[in-house]
Design a protein around this motif. Sequence first.
Motif, PDB file in Angstrom:
ATOM      1  N   CYS A 113       0.837  -1.258   0.166  1.00 45.02           N
ATOM      2  CA  CYS A 113      -0.081  -0.114  -0.098  1.00 45.02           C
ATOM      3  C   CYS A 113       0.847   1.288   0.110  1.00 45.02           C
ATOM      4  N   CYS A 121      -7.563   2.391  -3.845  1.00 46.30           N
ATOM      5  CA  CYS A 121      -8.629   1.949  -3.137  1.00 46.30           C
ATOM      6  C   CYS A 121      -9.485   3.383  -2.687  1.00 46.30           C
ATOM      7  N   HIS A 131     -11.646   3.433   0.068  1.00 46.80           N
ATOM      8  CA  HIS A 131     -11.177   3.528   1.632  1.00 46.80           C
ATOM      9  C   HIS A 131     -10.149   3.223   1.952  1.00 46.80           C
ATOM     10  N   ASP A 132      -9.942   1.877   2.529  1.00 48.15           N
ATOM     11  CA  ASP A 132      -8.662   1.379   3.228  1.00 48.15           C
ATOM     12  C   ASP A 132      -7.977   0.450   2.230  1.00 48.15           C
ATOM     13  N   CYS A 133      -6.654   0.484   2.519  1.00 48.33           N
ATOM     14  CA  CYS A 133      -5.783  -0.411   1.657  1.00 48.33           C
ATOM     15  C   CYS A 133      -4.968  -1.257   2.662  1.00 48.33           C
ATOM     16  N   VAL A 134      -5.189  -2.598   2.362  1.00 46.81           N
ATOM     17  CA  VAL A 134      -4.800  -3.601   3.183  1.00 46.81           C
ATOM     18  C   VAL A 134      -3.406  -4.450   2.494  1.00 46.81           C
ATOM     19  N   CYS A 144      -8.038  -3.995  -1.279  1.00 49.37           N
ATOM     20  CA  CYS A 144      -8.926  -2.698  -0.798  1.00 49.37           C
ATOM     21  C   CYS A 144      -9.764  -3.089   0.002  1.00 49.37           C
ATOM     22  N   ARG A 145      -9.975  -2.529   0.945  1.00 52.74           N
ATOM     23  CA  ARG A 145     -11.310  -2.899   2.242  1.00 52.74           C
ATOM     24  C   ARG A 145     -12.056  -1.762   2.461  1.00 52.74           C
ATOM     25  N   CYS A 146     -13.384  -1.962   2.571  1.00 52.99           N
ATOM     26  CA  CYS A 146     -14.252  -0.831   2.867  1.00 52.99           C
ATOM     27  C   CYS A 146     -14.473  -0.774   4.363  1.00 52.99           C
ATOM     28  N   ARG A 147     -15.054   0.424   4.821  1.00 54.95           N
ATOM     29  CA  ARG A 147     -15.280   0.732   6.143  1.00 54.95           C
ATOM     30  C   ARG A 147     -16.611  -0.012   6.553  1.00 54.95           C
TER      31      ARG A 147
END
Length: 649
Positions: free
Chosen positions: A323, A330, A332-335, A343-346
Amino acid sequence: MRPPPPPAPAARPSPPRAHCPCRYLVQLPGRLRPSAPLCGRASELSGRLRLDTSVLCWLSAMRGLLYSMLPLLLLLLQPWETQLQLAGPRCSTGPLDLVFVIDSSRSVRPFEFETMRQFLVGLLRSLDVGPNATRVGVIQYSSQVQSVFPLRAFSRREDMERAIRALVPLAQGTMTGLAIQYAMNVAFSVAEGARPPEARVPRVAVIVTDGRPQDRVAEVAAQARARGIEIYAVGVQRADVGSLRAMASPPLNEHVFLVESFDLIQEFGRQFQGRLCRKDLCAQGGHGCQHQCVSALGTFHCACNPGYQLAADNKSCMAIDHCSFGNHSCQHDCVSTFGGPQCRCREGYDLLPDRRSCQARDLCNGVDHGCEFQCVSEGFSYHCVCPEGRQLQADGKSCSRCREGHVDLVLLVDGSKSVRPQNFELVKRFVNQIVDFLDVSPEGTRVGLVQFSSRVRTEFPLGRYGTAAEVKQAVLAVEYMERGTMTGLALRHMVEHSFSEAQGARPRELNVPRVGLVFTDGRSQDNISVWAARAKEEGIVMYAVGVGKAVEEELREIASEPAELHVSYSPDFSTMTHLLENLKGSICPEEGIGAGTELRSPCECESLVEFQGRTLGTLESLSQKHILWVRGRGLEGRRRDPREPRRLP
């Protein structure tokens, strides 16, 4: 007479025969064997040379000294390949794939090539050769490359030596780069006998050359090293040092060898044997590698598991932060994971199929929301919304309706192939949004639907459904027709059939407004003028909604006057919803169409009185604004009650 011959000289007595050993040893290839006796020959020789006893004794003494030094001389005179073999016991290197790349160009003289042949044979005798140990292959090159024998060919040393001794030099150019390419792509392939990469068996190439390459070697050698091949570059006499350094693996001081002549190439053989016989430093432990220890010839290096990279100390491993590269996109969030960034959403959002964007989780699908029109998710909650022109009621679920009125509404929907299936679904949703703000009931608004393309089909008539829910369900069940665009034919069908009492239209004497709404996306393939005019003559209020390539002139010809209030247009199917407010204001106006009226016959007395009162009130309003002048005394001197009936002359 011939004089007598002179007397013969007196014969000298023969010297005494000196004592000498009867046999001597000579070295023949492969073994030692005795020779024939020499005593008689020595006496005969000494007689011819007239040697005295003292000389013979000196020769005898020297011969004894020679016999005493013979073992040492035999050792020194042995071929150096035997010396290399006797330098120490055969070492166990573990599994190894070893390929010799031999220069046999014309610059290598025959006796030099023979020396190189003996070098190979001697080096083979120091290796632990076998299918599970060291596999050996040999290729020679000049202007072309020739495989002497591949890695899979022989498992016995004797067979390898036999093939090397039968080797015939090519005696052409010096294409070293071509030879490296062949070794990389062919000689070290699994098909040729190399162990697969996952077996982690070291791959070693030994290149022996005596000149400057006639092709490029740096790039192809780098590719070979990148594939895990360790390269030793051995230069003899005229070899180019720069080319040797370009070919060899690092560190160069351990992989580049330069010897003055082929006679000294055995020195490289000893050093190379020493490197092969070094111990496996990874197996001994103490290497300090956090994840993996990879053995090389006489050395090792640390490696990391997938998803990790080597730290600055070259021993410990740290996770790769994909990341941090800034290219994940992404929303929202990058993992960072072993396979790369993800990518990961809240909380309250779901990842969309593009694996980057996030969408609020649709709680409306998981709960009984009770919304009359539409439910909208908002993360952890949801709320109800109403169509444009209608307000949400106090219960937060139901929507206000337009004022109760009486309308017979027929919708003509274009189902031609230019609309396309996905847009036809948008049209059906648009129709249901119109139904949402109508008071659908047998006594209120009745709705019918007609689809047209090259032909016309009544999907459901005016009198079939009595609730908005039934109408909307029937709209969703309509199947797309495709084909042409016969708008004129659809208008004729509407005038002749859709507004008939048999189809559910209310009788004309009830004075219920009749409204036709034509929805189309292109030019009609037939004439619309006749039946568009006929519809207006029949008292049908016509609305025209055009999308995309709809023709403005046709829309205006279909619609009632004024066109500004009865024609709507949207450039795209996805943006049609902005037309709803205009249609609501027309189909369901502020005052309502027939709003608050009681259905009764226009011939009844009360109906006539009401009509007369409204008419006279309008006339007086126009006269007060000096728009209309009325002759006579009926309107002079006083204001008339609009509800007061006027006597007819």
